[in-house]
Design a protein around this motif. Structure first.
Motif, PDB file in Angstrom:
ATOM      1  N   CYS A   1       0.810  -1.225   0.000  1.00 24.67           N
ATOM      2  CA  CYS A   1       0.000   0.000   0.000  1.00 24.67           C
ATOM      3  C   CYS A   1       0.842   1.273   0.000  1.00 24.67           C
ATOM      4  N   GLY A   2       2.180   1.154  -0.085  1.00 20.64           N
ATOM      5  CA  GLY A   2       2.979   2.351  -0.327  1.00 20.64           C
ATOM      6  C   GLY A   2       4.021   2.733   0.686  1.00 20.64           C
ATOM      7  N   ALA A   3       4.170   2.014   1.801  1.00 19.99           N
ATOM      8  CA  ALA A   3       5.200   2.349   2.783  1.00 19.99           C
ATOM      9  C   ALA A   3       6.311   1.309   2.747  1.00 19.99           C
ATOM     10  N   TYR A   4       7.503   1.702   3.165  1.00 22.95           N
ATOM     11  CA  TYR A   4       8.551   0.727   3.433  1.00 22.95           C
ATOM     12  C   TYR A   4       8.383   0.233   4.870  1.00 22.95           C
ATOM     13  N   VAL A   5       8.587  -1.059   5.090  1.00 21.58           N
ATOM     14  CA  VAL A   5       8.397  -1.638   6.425  1.00 21.58           C
ATOM     15  C   VAL A   5       9.680  -2.338   6.874  1.00 21.58           C
ATOM     16  N   PRO A   6      10.535  -1.652   7.657  1.00 25.28           N
ATOM     17  CA  PRO A   6      11.707  -2.306   8.243  1.00 25.28           C
ATOM     18  C   PRO A   6      11.323  -2.874   9.611  1.00 25.28           C
ATOM     19  N   GLN A   7      11.130  -4.171   9.691  1.00 27.00           N
ATOM     20  CA  GLN A   7      10.564  -4.790  10.899  1.00 27.00           C
ATOM     21  C   GLN A   7      11.614  -5.662  11.576  1.00 27.00           C
ATOM     22  N   LEU A   8      12.145  -5.178  12.702  1.00 20.04           N
ATOM     23  CA  LEU A   8      13.042  -5.992  13.513  1.00 20.04           C
ATOM     24  C   LEU A   8      12.203  -6.765  14.511  1.00 20.04           C
ATOM     25  N   SER A   9      12.337  -8.077  14.513  1.00 18.34           N
ATOM     26  CA  SER A   9      11.483  -8.939  15.330  1.00 18.34           C
ATOM     27  C   SER A   9      12.328  -9.836  16.217  1.00 18.34           C
ATOM     28  N   GLY A  10      11.631 -10.580  17.099  1.00 17.55           N
ATOM     29  CA  GLY A  10      12.327 -11.412  18.070  1.00 17.55           C
ATOM     30  C   GLY A  10      11.879 -12.851  18.024  1.00 17.55           C
ATOM     31  N   ARG A  11      12.409 -13.613  18.971  1.00 16.34           N
ATOM     32  CA  ARG A  11      12.090 -15.030  19.099  1.00 16.34           C
ATOM     33  C   ARG A  11      11.152 -15.247  20.273  1.00 16.34           C
ATOM     34  N   GLY A  12      10.491 -16.386  20.262  1.00 15.01           N
ATOM     35  CA  GLY A  12       9.549 -16.696  21.332  1.00 15.01           C
ATOM     36  C   GLY A  12      10.271 -17.139  22.595  1.00 15.01           C
ATOM     37  N   LEU A  13       9.628 -16.901  23.724  1.00 13.09           N
ATOM     38  CA  LEU A  13      10.129 -17.373  25.008  1.00 13.09           C
ATOM     39  C   LEU A  13       8.912 -17.690  25.863  1.00 13.09           C
TER      40      LEU A  13
ATOM     41  N   ILE B   1       0.735   8.504   4.649  1.00 17.47           N
ATOM     42  CA  ILE B   1       0.408   8.067   3.287  1.00 17.47           C
ATOM     43  C   ILE B   1      -1.095   8.151   3.097  1.00 17.47           C
ATOM     44  N   THR B   2      -1.529   9.029   2.231  1.00 14.67           N
ATOM     45  CA  THR B   2      -2.958   9.213   1.965  1.00 14.67           C
ATOM     46  C   THR B   2      -3.257   8.842   0.523  1.00 14.67           C
ATOM     47  N   GLY B   3      -4.467   8.416   0.286  1.00 14.02           N
ATOM     48  CA  GLY B   3      -4.861   8.074  -1.074  1.00 14.02           C
ATOM     49  C   GLY B   3      -4.261   6.781  -1.584  1.00 14.02           C
ATOM     50  N   ALA B   4      -3.673   5.979  -0.684  1.00 11.84           N
ATOM     51  CA  ALA B   4      -3.089   4.713  -1.102  1.00 11.84           C
ATOM     52  C   ALA B   4      -4.175   3.661  -1.279  1.00 11.84           C
ATOM     53  N   LYS B   5      -3.783   2.520  -1.832  1.00 18.01           N
ATOM     54  CA  LYS B   5      -4.704   1.398  -1.954  1.00 18.01           C
ATOM     55  C   LYS B   5      -5.159   0.970  -0.570  1.00 18.01           C
TER      56      LYS B   5
END
Length: 425
Positions: free
Chosen positions: A102-114, A285-289
């Motif tokens: 839909c128009g944004a960049y998504v830099p997603q730093l994630s973790g592990r389960g505990l 971001i406006t007017g995106a899908k």
């Protein structure tokens, strides 16, 4: 300055100065302040709290202990999301490619389960070939190629938090809201995203069991993000029952692919679309899908396939399956009145889907598949859930976790709404 002076100040319920906070975080990162001294300070913070200025200073000091990522070379806004964790919470998997579509960049730093909560990286690692560890240059390359990247945080990001996080886990100070909020937000702000949406879970399967506690945490984190110049909003969402129907690594990937294919459980779809809209709004971001259309027309799936491939994964490879299954049947006919999220998460953990220590391995195929959710009508003897494990001997302990976790009666108990509240600056 010395550590004893700082410990005494907080022990005696005094505010820590900016200089004290900057010194103690830097000295602890360098090893000048010992673990037992930081343990004492963490306990004093747990017992006596911190005000908004102290928490902001503590967070910024942890950010300064390492690098701060920079996405200014990208030609579109960046948006990120963080969940405080729950049972069946696979939302990052469909959400990151959806927002990118839909128009944004998504830099997603994630973790592990505990423990009983699953980790995004463990789920994605069930895809053959997929890599969690990327350099900063590789992250940027994947972002430009696919629009979204989900990977592990590097060792250079908020190293003070890494040390303190491990210490809190063994000193009974995990519950401190100032320390929780600063831990989450130091990593997210250092990640360099321009906007952030927080999904703060509430209920038995979440870290925060009550709405007031979850609201306090959300308000604290929104304030930290706002003070640091990151556009931040939070949703309080329900975790008194599992999210979706799948709990476990490969099982949740399969359910996420269903969502990206235009199907999937209604609650997972609803929350994914709502969070996507919040992220796009926060990113300006406006007017995106519209995200609902991006799920329906396949464009989010296209981003998913590019993202998985760019990180070495094969999006067409069969997902791992557990060697053994066991069916849990409904004890009677009527309405499933209750299904406790924590118990289901604990069962999945005992089946091999989770870990007790950070270094423990996880089973890709283990977990629980639900065949009914609270409010559904069931018949005596019909499958209520299916347990998946690599070793049949794991079933006994999983069944113990599920004792008393579900009930069949005449009408469902009152449940939290899926989206409880929205917190803004």
């Amino acid at each position: 300055m010395d550590a004893i002076e700082v410990i005494r100040a907080k022990r005696d319920r005094r505010e820590l100065t900016t200089a004290q906070i900057d010194w103690v975080i830097d000295a602890y990162t360098r090893g000048e302040v010992a673990d037992e001294q930081m343990s004492a300070l963490a306990m004093a913070i747990l017992l006596n709290g911190m005000d908004r200025r102290e928490i902001a200073d503590w967070t910024l000091a942890m950010i300064r202990s390492g690098e701060r990522m920079d996405w200014s070379s990208l030609d579109r806004p960046t948006a990120d999301k963080h969940s405080t964790g729950g049972v069946g919470d696979k939302i990052t998997l469909p959400l990151a490619p959806l927002v990118a579509a839909c128009g944004a960049y998504v830099p997603q730093l994630s973790g592990r389960g505990l423990g009983h909560t699953g980790g995004t990286l463990d789920k994605l690692e069930s895809i053959p070939g997929w890599r969690a560890s990327l350099s900063n240059a590789e992250m940027l390359d994947v972002l430009r190629t696919a629009g979204a990247v989900v990977c592990a945080a590097g060792s250079g990001l908020a190293p003070a938090d890494k040390k303190l996080y491990a210490l809190r886990d063994v000193t009974g100070t995990v519950e401190s809201i100032p320390l929780i909020a600063s831990s989450i937000m130091s990593k997210k702000i250092a990640e360099g995203t321009g906007s952030l949406v927080l999904d703060v879970k509430v209920g038995s399967g979440a870290f925060m069991k009550t709405v007031p506690d979850a609201r306090e945490l959300a308000e604290t984190m929104v304030a930290l993000g706002t003070d640091a110049g990151v556009r931040t909003v939070a949703l309080l969402t329900a975790m008194d029952r599992p999210l979706g129907l799948a709990v476990g690594n490969a099982l949740e990937v399969a359910e996420s692919i269903e969502v990206l294919s235009g199907g999937g459980p209604a609650d997972v779809v609803e929350l994914t679309v709502r969070l996507a809209r919040e992220m796009l709004e926060a990113a300006g971001i406006t007017g995106a899908k519209d995200p609902a259309k991006a799920l329906a027309d396949g464009s989010a799936m296209d981003v998913w396939r590019r993202m998985i491939s760019a990180q070495g994964g094969d999006p067409d490879a069969p997902l791992p399956r557990a060697a053994e299954t066991m069916t849990v049947e409904a004890p009677g006919s009527g309405v499933l009145t209750r299904l406790d999220a924590y118990a289901v998460g604990l069962a999945a953990w005992r089946l091999g889907a989770g870990r007790a220590r950070k270094e423990d391995p996880v089973s890709a195929g283990a977990g629980v598949v639900l065949h009914a959710k609270p409010g559904d009508e069931v018949r005596a003897g019909q499958p209520l859930m299916t347990l998946h494990a690599d070793e049949a001997q794991r079933f006994e302990r999983a069944l113990e976790a599920l004792e008393g976790a579900y009930e069949v009666g005449e009408a469902a108990e009152e449940r939290l709404p899926l989206i409880i509240d929205r917190i803004t600056p």
